[in-house]
Design a protein around this motif. Structure first.
Motif, PDB file in Angstrom:
ATOM      1  N   LEU A   1       0.820  -1.209   0.000  1.00  0.00           N
ATOM      2  CA  LEU A   1       0.000   0.000   0.000  1.00  0.00           C
ATOM      3  C   LEU A   1       0.856   1.263   0.000  1.00  0.00           C
ATOM      4  O   LEU A   1       0.442   2.294  -0.522  1.00  0.00           O
ATOM      5  CB  LEU A   1      -0.924   0.011   1.224  1.00  0.00           C
ATOM      6  N   GLU A   2       2.035   1.162   0.599  1.00  0.00           N
ATOM      7  CA  GLU A   2       2.884   2.347   0.706  1.00  0.00           C
ATOM      8  C   GLU A   2       4.329   1.922   0.945  1.00  0.00           C
ATOM      9  O   GLU A   2       4.586   0.969   1.683  1.00  0.00           O
ATOM     10  CB  GLU A   2       2.391   3.210   1.874  1.00  0.00           C
ATOM     11  N   ARG A   3       5.239   2.647   0.313  1.00  0.00           N
ATOM     12  CA  ARG A   3       6.670   2.538   0.595  1.00  0.00           C
ATOM     13  C   ARG A   3       7.097   3.945   0.983  1.00  0.00           C
ATOM     14  O   ARG A   3       6.789   4.897   0.275  1.00  0.00           O
ATOM     15  CB  ARG A   3       7.446   2.092  -0.640  1.00  0.00           C
ATOM     16  N   ARG A   4       7.803   4.053   2.102  1.00  0.00           N
ATOM     17  CA  ARG A   4       8.201   5.392   2.536  1.00  0.00           C
ATOM     18  C   ARG A   4       9.511   5.329   3.306  1.00  0.00           C
ATOM     19  O   ARG A   4      10.005   4.256   3.637  1.00  0.00           O
ATOM     20  CB  ARG A   4       7.103   6.041   3.367  1.00  0.00           C
ATOM     21  N   GLY A   5      10.012   6.519   3.606  1.00  0.00           N
ATOM     22  CA  GLY A   5      11.254   6.619   4.356  1.00  0.00           C
ATOM     23  C   GLY A   5      12.441   6.774   3.430  1.00  0.00           C
ATOM     24  O   GLY A   5      12.319   6.731   2.202  1.00  0.00           O
ATOM     25  N   ASP A   6      13.577   6.972   4.048  1.00  0.00           N
ATOM     26  CA  ASP A   6      14.807   7.135   3.279  1.00  0.00           C
ATOM     27  C   ASP A   6      15.165   5.835   2.577  1.00  0.00           C
ATOM     28  O   ASP A   6      14.956   4.738   3.113  1.00  0.00           O
ATOM     29  CB  ASP A   6      15.964   7.539   4.203  1.00  0.00           C
ATOM     30  N   GLU A   7      15.698   5.969   1.374  1.00  0.00           N
ATOM     31  CA  GLU A   7      16.231   4.809   0.658  1.00  0.00           C
ATOM     32  C   GLU A   7      17.522   4.395   1.365  1.00  0.00           C
ATOM     33  O   GLU A   7      18.321   5.252   1.760  1.00  0.00           O
ATOM     34  CB  GLU A   7      16.535   5.180  -0.791  1.00  0.00           C
ATOM     35  N   TRP A   8      17.707   3.120   1.550  1.00  0.00           N
ATOM     36  CA  TRP A   8      18.966   2.639   2.129  1.00  0.00           C
ATOM     37  C   TRP A   8      19.456   1.436   1.342  1.00  0.00           C
ATOM     38  O   TRP A   8      18.674   0.689   0.764  1.00  0.00           O
ATOM     39  CB  TRP A   8      18.843   2.368   3.620  1.00  0.00           C
ATOM     40  N   VAL A   9      20.739   1.314   1.303  1.00  0.00           N
ATOM     41  CA  VAL A   9      21.388   0.293   0.483  1.00  0.00           C
ATOM     42  C   VAL A   9      21.755  -0.906   1.351  1.00  0.00           C
ATOM     43  O   VAL A   9      22.237  -0.756   2.473  1.00  0.00           O
ATOM     44  CB  VAL A   9      22.662   0.874  -0.184  1.00  0.00           C
ATOM     45  N   MET A  10      21.494  -2.078   0.798  1.00  0.00           N
ATOM     46  CA  MET A  10      21.909  -3.316   1.453  1.00  0.00           C
ATOM     47  C   MET A  10      22.301  -4.304   0.360  1.00  0.00           C
ATOM     48  O   MET A  10      21.714  -4.310  -0.723  1.00  0.00           O
ATOM     49  CB  MET A  10      20.766  -3.883   2.298  1.00  0.00           C
ATOM     50  N   ASN A  11      23.240  -5.134   0.656  1.00  0.00           N
ATOM     51  CA  ASN A  11      23.677  -6.156  -0.280  1.00  0.00           C
ATOM     52  C   ASN A  11      22.641  -7.280  -0.269  1.00  0.00           C
ATOM     53  O   ASN A  11      22.364  -7.856   0.783  1.00  0.00           O
ATOM     54  CB  ASN A  11      25.061  -6.666   0.138  1.00  0.00           C
TER      55      ASN A  11
ATOM     56  N   PRO B   1      13.251   1.712  -0.051  1.00  0.00           N
ATOM     57  CA  PRO B   1      12.723   2.526   1.045  1.00  0.00           C
ATOM     58  C   PRO B   1      12.777   1.755   2.368  1.00  0.00           C
ATOM     59  O   PRO B   1      12.672   0.524   2.395  1.00  0.00           O
ATOM     60  CB  PRO B   1      11.277   2.797   0.644  1.00  0.00           C
ATOM     61  N   GLU B   2      12.903   2.506   3.457  1.00  0.00           N
ATOM     62  CA  GLU B   2      13.078   1.907   4.773  1.00  0.00           C
ATOM     63  C   GLU B   2      11.813   1.251   5.325  1.00  0.00           C
ATOM     64  O   GLU B   2      11.871   0.292   6.084  1.00  0.00           O
ATOM     65  CB  GLU B   2      13.553   2.982   5.754  1.00  0.00           C
ATOM     66  N   PHE B   3      10.631   1.786   4.935  1.00  0.00           N
ATOM     67  CA  PHE B   3       9.374   1.281   5.495  1.00  0.00           C
ATOM     68  C   PHE B   3       8.417   0.831   4.399  1.00  0.00           C
ATOM     69  O   PHE B   3       8.411   1.377   3.294  1.00  0.00           O
ATOM     70  CB  PHE B   3       8.684   2.368   6.325  1.00  0.00           C
ATOM     71  N   VAL B   4       7.582  -0.154   4.754  1.00  0.00           N
ATOM     72  CA  VAL B   4       6.568  -0.639   3.833  1.00  0.00           C
ATOM     73  C   VAL B   4       5.276  -0.911   4.616  1.00  0.00           C
ATOM     74  O   VAL B   4       5.317  -1.369   5.756  1.00  0.00           O
ATOM     75  CB  VAL B   4       7.054  -1.915   3.089  1.00  0.00           C
ATOM     76  N   LYS B   5       4.159  -0.568   3.982  1.00  0.00           N
ATOM     77  CA  LYS B   5       2.832  -0.889   4.530  1.00  0.00           C
ATOM     78  C   LYS B   5       2.227  -1.890   3.563  1.00  0.00           C
ATOM     79  O   LYS B   5       2.163  -1.635   2.352  1.00  0.00           O
ATOM     80  CB  LYS B   5       1.973   0.369   4.619  1.00  0.00           C
ATOM     81  N   ILE B   6       1.795  -3.029   4.096  1.00  0.00           N
ATOM     82  CA  ILE B   6       1.325  -4.125   3.241  1.00  0.00           C
ATOM     83  C   ILE B   6       0.003  -4.681   3.751  1.00  0.00           C
ATOM     84  O   ILE B   6      -0.221  -4.787   4.953  1.00  0.00           O
ATOM     85  CB  ILE B   6       2.412  -5.236   3.153  1.00  0.00           C
TER      86      ILE B   6
END
Length: 186
Positions: A85-95, A111-116
Motif C-alpha cells: 500500500l505504501e513505501r516510505r522513508g529514506d532509501e537505504w542500500v543493502m547487499n 525505502p526503509e518502510f513498507v505498509k502491506i
C-alpha cells in the motif's frame, strides 16, 4: 517436500503471479513446503514463482536478523495475495542475494518502510507496517510476485557487467547448494 528453485532465464519469473483462491486445495501443504524449501536453500524468503508456481504467495523467516533487530525474534509469516500500500522513508542500500540468482549479490537501494495488506494462511486480512530488514525482505519477495528481480534495480552498466554470470545461470552453469530448475529443462 523440497522444491527445486526456478532460476534466472525462466519466463515465469518475469510474469505477474495469479491470486490465490480462498478455497485453494493444498494451501497449507504449499506453505509448509515453501518454508521447508526456503530453509533447505538457506534463504530468508521465498516466493511461489521461485518454485515454478505462478501464485501470489511468499513466505519469510526474518528471525535470523533478531540480533540486530530484536523485534524480528520469531518473525515467520506467509503472505497470501499481498498488496503493498505504501513505501516510505529514506532509501537505504543493502547487499541482496536471491535463490533464483545463485552466486550473485549486489547492493540494492529500497525505502526503509513498507505498509502491506495480505491474507494469512487462514485467510484473515492484515494491514501492517514494517521497517528495516523485514521491510527489505518483504519488498524483495513481493517483487517476485510482480515479475521483478533485484537486478532490475541496478544501473545499466552494472547489469552489463553481470551479463556473463546471468547467462551462466540461465544455462545451469552454476552450482548452488540446492537443486535448481534450468530454464527450458524440466
Amino acid at each position: 517436500m523440497i522444491y527445486p528453485i526456478t532460476v534466472y532465464g525462466e519466463p515465469l519469473l518475469r510474469k505477474v503471479a495469479e491470486p490465490i483462491a480462498k478455497n485453494m486445495d493444498g494451501l497449507q501443504q504449499l506453505i509448509d513446503d515453501m518454508f521447508e524449501t526456503m530453509y533447505h536453500s538457506d534463504g530468508v524468503g521465498l516466493a511461489a514463482p521461485q518454485i515454478g508456481k505462478s501464485l501470489r504467495i511468499f513466505v519469510i523467516d526474518a528471525s535470523s536478523a533478531a540480533d540486530d533487530e530484536p523485534e524480528l525474534e520469531g518473525f515467520k509469516k506467509a503472505f497470501i495475495n499481498p498488496e503493498i500500500l505504501e513505501r516510505r522513508g529514506d532509501e537505504w542500500v543493502m547487499n541482496e542475494g536471491c535463490l533464483s540468482l545463485p552466486e550473485i549479490r549486489e547492493d540494492v537501494s529500497r525505502p526503509e518502510f513498507v505498509k502491506i495488506k495480505y491474507m494469512d494462511e487462514n485467510f484473515v486480512e492484515h494491514v501492517e507496517e514494517y521497517g528495516g530488514f523485514a521491510a527489505r525482505v518483504i519488498q524483495h519477495e513481493y517483487d517476485h510476485l510482480e515479475g521483478v528481480l533485484f537486478i532490475d534495480y541496478l544501473s545499466p552498466l552494472r547489469k552489463r557487467m553481470l551479463k556473463g554470470k546471468l547467462t551462466a545461470i540461465s544455462k545451469g552453469k552454476v552450482h548452488p547448494a540446492y537443486r535448481i530448475v534450468i530454464p527450458g529443462k524440466k
